[in-house]
Write a protein that holds these residues in place. Structure first.
Motif, PDB file in Angstrom:
ATOM      1  N   LEU A 194       0.802  -1.218   0.000  1.00 51.34           N
ATOM      2  CA  LEU A 194       0.000   0.000   0.000  1.00 51.34           C
ATOM      3  C   LEU A 194       0.838   1.273   0.000  1.00 51.34           C
ATOM      4  CD1 LEU A 194      -2.276  -2.005   0.313  1.00 51.34           C
ATOM      5  CD2 LEU A 194      -3.207  -0.651   2.166  1.00 51.34           C
ATOM      6  N   LEU A 195       2.155   1.126  -0.179  1.00 52.57           N
ATOM      7  CA  LEU A 195       3.005   2.318  -0.266  1.00 52.57           C
ATOM      8  C   LEU A 195       2.971   2.831  -1.702  1.00 52.57           C
ATOM      9  CD1 LEU A 195       6.103   1.248   1.851  1.00 52.57           C
ATOM     10  CD2 LEU A 195       4.134   2.599   2.570  1.00 52.57           C
ATOM     11  N   MET A 196       2.303   3.962  -1.877  1.00 50.95           N
ATOM     12  CA  MET A 196       2.058   4.433  -3.236  1.00 50.95           C
ATOM     13  C   MET A 196       3.302   4.976  -3.921  1.00 50.95           C
ATOM     14  SD  MET A 196      -1.510   6.136  -2.349  1.00 50.95           S
ATOM     15  CE  MET A 196      -2.069   6.796  -3.897  1.00 50.95           C
ATOM     16  N   GLY A 197       4.301   5.325  -3.144  1.00 46.51           N
ATOM     17  CA  GLY A 197       5.512   5.868  -3.754  1.00 46.51           C
ATOM     18  C   GLY A 197       6.523   4.807  -4.143  1.00 46.51           C
ATOM     19  N   ARG A 198       6.209   3.534  -3.861  1.00 47.75           N
ATOM     20  CA  ARG A 198       7.175   2.467  -4.136  1.00 47.75           C
ATOM     21  C   ARG A 198       6.588   1.526  -5.172  1.00 47.75           C
ATOM     22  NH1 ARG A 198      12.173   3.457  -1.506  1.00 47.75           N
ATOM     23  NH2 ARG A 198      11.691   4.641   0.367  1.00 47.75           N
ATOM     24  N   GLU A 199       6.948   1.765  -6.412  1.00 49.68           N
ATOM     25  CA  GLU A 199       6.264   1.101  -7.525  1.00 49.68           C
ATOM     26  C   GLU A 199       6.431  -0.415  -7.512  1.00 49.68           C
ATOM     27  OE1 GLU A 199       4.286   2.891  -9.030  1.00 49.68           O
ATOM     28  OE2 GLU A 199       5.049   4.808  -8.313  1.00 49.68           O
ATOM     29  N   VAL A 348      13.325   7.276  -4.722  1.00 52.09           N
ATOM     30  CA  VAL A 348      12.032   7.915  -4.977  1.00 52.09           C
ATOM     31  C   VAL A 348      12.149   9.013  -6.032  1.00 52.09           C
ATOM     32  CG1 VAL A 348      10.968   7.353  -2.762  1.00 52.09           C
ATOM     33  CG2 VAL A 348      12.337   9.449  -2.965  1.00 52.09           C
ATOM     34  N   TYR A 349      13.353   9.551  -6.210  1.00 53.66           N
ATOM     35  CA  TYR A 349      13.540  10.618  -7.194  1.00 53.66           C
ATOM     36  C   TYR A 349      14.174  10.118  -8.489  1.00 53.66           C
ATOM     37  CZ  TYR A 349      12.433  14.146  -3.634  1.00 53.66           C
ATOM     38  OH  TYR A 349      11.804  14.930  -2.701  1.00 53.66           O
ATOM     39  N   LEU A 352      13.136  11.721 -11.693  1.00 52.50           N
ATOM     40  CA  LEU A 352      13.489  13.138 -11.793  1.00 52.50           C
ATOM     41  C   LEU A 352      14.800  13.313 -12.557  1.00 52.50           C
ATOM     42  CD1 LEU A 352      12.149  15.716 -10.686  1.00 52.50           C
ATOM     43  CD2 LEU A 352      13.554  15.504  -8.644  1.00 52.50           C
TER      44      LEU A 352
ATOM     45  N   GLN B 130       1.274   9.933   3.115  1.00 51.30           N
ATOM     46  CA  GLN B 130       1.490   8.495   3.303  1.00 51.30           C
ATOM     47  C   GLN B 130       2.083   8.210   4.685  1.00 51.30           C
ATOM     48  OE1 GLN B 130       1.548   5.450   1.085  1.00 51.30           O
ATOM     49  NE2 GLN B 130      -0.208   6.661   0.495  1.00 51.30           N
ATOM     50  N   CYS B 166       7.191   7.753   2.419  1.00 52.96           N
ATOM     51  CA  CYS B 166       7.361   9.110   1.888  1.00 52.96           C
ATOM     52  C   CYS B 166       7.899   9.063   0.463  1.00 52.96           C
ATOM     53  CB  CYS B 166       8.310   9.913   2.764  1.00 52.96           C
ATOM     54  SG  CYS B 166       8.610  11.565   2.085  1.00 52.96           S
ATOM     55  N   PRO B 167       7.159   9.621  -0.502  1.00 55.18           N
ATOM     56  CA  PRO B 167       7.676   9.617  -1.879  1.00 55.18           C
ATOM     57  C   PRO B 167       8.686  10.732  -2.131  1.00 55.18           C
ATOM     58  CG  PRO B 167       5.398  10.371  -1.822  1.00 55.18           C
ATOM     59  CD  PRO B 167       5.809  10.168  -0.405  1.00 55.18           C
ATOM     60  N   LEU B 235       6.296  17.643  -7.471  1.00 53.16           N
ATOM     61  CA  LEU B 235       7.115  16.456  -7.669  1.00 53.16           C
ATOM     62  C   LEU B 235       6.271  15.212  -7.398  1.00 53.16           C
ATOM     63  CD1 LEU B 235      10.446  17.515  -5.916  1.00 53.16           C
ATOM     64  CD2 LEU B 235       9.846  17.694  -8.332  1.00 53.16           C
ATOM     65  N   ARG B 236       6.515  14.181  -8.147  1.00 54.25           N
ATOM     66  CA  ARG B 236       5.890  12.874  -7.984  1.00 54.25           C
ATOM     67  C   ARG B 236       4.363  12.920  -7.816  1.00 54.25           C
ATOM     68  NH1 ARG B 236       8.588   8.061  -5.491  1.00 54.25           N
ATOM     69  NH2 ARG B 236       7.119   7.324  -7.055  1.00 54.25           N
ATOM     70  N   GLU B 238       2.226  11.284  -9.273  1.00 57.32           N
ATOM     71  CA  GLU B 238       1.626   9.949  -9.377  1.00 57.32           C
ATOM     72  C   GLU B 238       1.546   9.255  -8.025  1.00 57.32           C
ATOM     73  OE1 GLU B 238       4.670  10.635  -9.970  1.00 57.32           O
ATOM     74  OE2 GLU B 238       5.916   8.986  -9.256  1.00 57.32           O
ATOM     75  N   ALA B 239       2.308   9.733  -7.051  1.00 55.72           N
ATOM     76  CA  ALA B 239       2.219   9.128  -5.720  1.00 55.72           C
ATOM     77  C   ALA B 239       0.927   9.529  -5.007  1.00 55.72           C
ATOM     78  CB  ALA B 239       3.436   9.502  -4.882  1.00 55.72           C
ATOM     79  N   GLY B 240       0.229  10.518  -5.555  1.00 56.92           N
ATOM     80  CA  GLY B 240      -1.115  10.826  -5.094  1.00 56.92           C
ATOM     81  C   GLY B 240      -1.224  11.420  -3.701  1.00 56.92           C
TER      82      GLY B 240
END
Lengths: 401, 250, 124
Positions: A194-199, A348-349, A352, B130, B166-167, B235-236, B238-240
């Protein structure tokens, strides 16, 4: 007076069984005991002096091998609980003989998991207080911790009832423990999923995969520890136990196929369309920095080799089955390590395109982290060895008939 | 600060100064932002800004003051005064990987007349954080008044799940503070003492970091976020997490 | 074979000469005040752009003196046509208030030039 006599009798029985053990047994007890001691020393030292000086975890990769080891141990525990419950909870007769040892080992492995994570969490003493007085119901880690606590309680009660030959309360506890275990373990999957930042982790895959993977691990551990248990006690398996391991092997074959299927689609979904963040992680497994451990350990040792050995063994050749289960357990540990590390190694970046985060990141466990991990294995081994003697080979009534 | 540039003078620099590649990137980012901001109506919000009522924004900016920061990214020169000021003001420990804000460097060899861009980053004080969702003990929470993502030190068990969640890589564990540490817009060290700016925004010689209240239409951050002349992005997306740190140029 | 040797030899001579020229032109200057990490490259200006020494020396920059020690060595002065701003005014060269990160290589760029840690913020 009668009770005291019984107690005395029990104690002298345990003492006699411990005395009857060979040198190999004592040596193994000593080694596993020393591992636990070394790990406790290293863990406490790091806790007091500050983890950052002794662990190789970083800001970007805060979870190291201890989290992977924790995941491994609770995966194993859940698997033991689920596979053994097929017999004593759902009444499939063939699985009955493995019940006691499996329930005992599920307690041993979850305690090993708690042992390891106590040294990974930076301030574990606060957990005991604030998990209770300041719960966050949206947190998967809160649910996982709480449910695993409940799970441990049920498994413990179940083991007691099994030993008291109280079948009905044992079934109730076993069923409740299985439900708590499934909920706890899928929540552990959700901690990642459920961690949205970790694809690499994100999505419903992780909770589902964790349950299937737990059952696969459970089969391997049941086969290994039952064969070893009979070696430790220098006994020969009865036909019921042989039949039990035969069906466990079949379930193992099925679950290896399930996980191979899961893994295949996980890989394909990460390549098709090159989804950002996920693609890099999958490629790191296929031909990048995780490729060796992926192909050799995760695919070959954990799945393909045991699959072949299990099939060749026909569930009867104990040597093949022991070899297969040991290979699986080693492979599955690396599997858990990869699962935790690959997901974090994508910065996470990354998308970028900045100089600081152009490439996947590295993590190599520190000496302390490795000692504590070894201590977790030591604890499982120690509890297994002691349990065999104290509980007289975890004999189930059906075994004697 | 005699080397500060007057904003009004600077705003009319014109789009011809921006290299083609960067303009393309803007457009891409512009497409990216429409999905996250205000249910995909960022551009329409900007274009109907004069007709919009304050109450329409209250839903979007539910805090009062709704603290926010806008980075005028192309002005950043990586002098790192912001980082120094942050360390000093917020007692950030001097160990590797310990920082509340940092500057990332992006090389832009294809950009005409450009060689690099510096991208300042810090906690985005997200509207859907998050870190707050995953914390087992509510050690990190969203302040009900101003929306800053705060730390309650004594609740932190150090599981570091918030760091995983954290994204923006905005968190680190501080052995000294015995808790995860992060940017809180200097709420305790400056704003509580009546200062108007965060330490980083105050220290910046190029006025990269514009700090203010998004719920106030007269505030500079509101005007920058709702301008139509220049692209604004986050930034980011898509992480919503609906971040409250925005990026623009100029 | 002979041709290749010749070409290699010639290239080597040109490169050596180039290096020697750069050295006599004063090399790269990295200013640290009033803000850290601002580069001026003699090579870019003299060799690549073909400017002569007397275009800047000693009218804009006194030889032997360090510009960053002067109190007016700030962006505002550049906008008024002093120092770099004499050319970087938007007509001769890009204006001083544009393309900031072209000359401002920052603390990161400075560290990289001095051979320091290249990616100091990276995990390891």
């Amino acid at each position: 007076m009668a009770q005291q006599f019984t107690l005395n009798e029990l104690v002298s029985g345990v003492v006699n069984r411990l005395k009857s053990a060979g040198m190999g047994y004592y040596l193994m007890v000593l080694i596993s005991g020393l591992l636990v001691l070394a790990a406790t020393g290293a863990g406490l030292h790091a806790m007091i002096m500050g983890h950052e000086n002794f662990y190789n975890v970083t800001r970007e990769m805060p979870w190291g091998i201890l989290i992977a080891a924790y995941v491994f141990f609770v995966v194993t525990s859940t698997g033991l609980c689920l596979v053994s419950s097929i017999g004593h909870v759902f009444g499939i007769q063939d699985f009955m003989p493995i019940a006691k040892r499996s329930v005992f080992l599920s307690i041993a492995t979850i305690l090993s998991g708690f042992f390891v994570i106590a040294f990974e969490i930076k301030l574990p003493w606060r957990m005991a207080i604030y998990n209770v007085i300041s719960p966050n119901l949206t947190s998967n880690i809160w649910w996982m911790g709480t449910l695993y606590g409940i799970y441990l309680m049920f498994m413990f009660m179940e083991y007691v009832f099994l030993n008291m030959n109280k079948h009905n309360p044992a079934v109730v506890c076993g069923f409740s423990g299985s439900v708590a275990g499934i909920l706890a373990h899928s929540n552990l999957g959700a901690v990642f999923g459920l961690l949205m930042g970790r694809e690499f982790w994100h999505g419903p895959y992780m909770p589902i995969y964790f349950i299937a993977s737990a059952m696969m691990t459970g089969c391997a551990v049941i086969i290994m520890f039952h064969i070893l248990g009979y070696k430790v006690n220098n006994e020969k398996m009865g036909p019921d136990m042989e039949r039990s391991l035969e069906v466990t092997t079949k379930v193992g074959i099925l679950l290896i196929c399930v996980i191979l299927f899961f893994t295949t689609w996980k890989m394909i979904s990460g390549i098709a369309g090159e989804p950002g963040g996920k693609y890099e992680a999958i490629m790191a497994l296929i031909n990048g920095k995780f490729a060796f451990s992926f192909w050799v350990f995760e695919i070959l040792a954990a799945m393909v080799a045991p699959l072949i050995l299990f099939m060749l063994s026909r569930g009867k050749n104990l040597k093949f089955m022991l070899l297969a289960s040991i290979s699986m357990i080693i492979g599955i540990f690396v599997m858990r390590f990869n699962l935790v590390m690959v997901g974090q190694s994508v910065p996470v970046y990354l998308e970028l395109g900045v100089n600081e985060y152009k490439h996947l990141m590295d993590y190599v466990p520190s000496l302390y982290e490795m000692i504590i991990t070894a201590g977790g294995f030591g604890m499982t081994a120690l509890l297994f060895l002691l349990g065999e003697k104290i509980f007289d080979g975890h004999k189930v009534d059906a075994d004697h008939h | 600060m005699d080397n500060k540039m007057d904003l009004d003078k600077h705003q009319n620099e014109g789009i011809e100064n921006i290299p083609m590649q960067q303009r393309r990137d803007f457009l891409k980012m512009g497409l990216a932002i429409t999905g996250i901001f205000a249910g995909g109506s960022m551009l329409s919000v900007a274009s109907t800004f004069n007709r919009a009522h304050a109450s329409d924004f209250a839903k979007k900016y539910p805090y009062k003051p709704h603290y926010s920061m806008v980075m005028r990214q192309d002005r950043c020169i990586d002098c790192e005064r912001c980082m120094e000021a942050c360390v000093k003001t917020n007692h950030v420990p001097n160990v590797h990987g310990a920082y509340r804000t940092t500057i990332l460097e992006k090389e832009t060899p294809d950009a005409i007349g450009g060689k690099r861009e510096f991208i300042p980053v810090l906690c985005n004080q997200c509207n859907l954080p998050q870190c707050v969702r995953v914390c087992p003990t509510k050690a990190t929470y969203k302040d009900k008044t101003n929306g800053i993502v705060m730390m309650k030190i004594q609740n932190c068990i150090g599981c570091l799940t918030c760091q995983e969640g954290c994204p923006y890589n905005a968190r680190y564990f501080s052995e000294e503070k015995k808790a995860v540490d992060k940017c809180n817009f200097c709420i305790d060290t400056r704003l509580a003492h009546g200062e108007k700016l965060t330490a980083c925004a105050f220290a910046c010689p190029a006025e990269v970091r514009v700090f203010g209240d998004l719920s106030n239409q007269e505030d500079q951050v509101f005007k920058l976020v709702h301008q139509i002349e220049k692209q604004v992005w986050v930034l980011r997306p898509e992480a919503g997490t609906r971040p409250n740190v925005f990026y623009t140029k100029g | 074979m002979t041709l290749r040797t010749l070409v290699t030899f010639a290239t080597a001579i040109i490169m050596t000469a180039g290096a020697a020229l750069a050295a006599t032109h004063g090399g790269d200057i990295v200013y640290e005040k009033p803000v850290k990490g601002v580069i001026f490259s003699h090579k870019t200006h003299v060799e690549d752009k073909g400017l002569s020494c007397d275009m800047c020396h000693n009218r804009l920059f006194e030889m032997g003196k360090v510009a960053q020690e002067k109190a007016d060595f700030v962006m505002e002065s550049l906008y008024q046509g002093k120092y770099c701003g004499a050319c970087h005014n938007g007509s001769m060269a890009f204006a001083s208030n544009t393309r900031c990160a072209t000359c401002h290589i920052g603390v990161k760029g400075q560290k990289r030039l001095s051979g320091g840690d290249k990616h100091d913020k990276k995990g390891h």
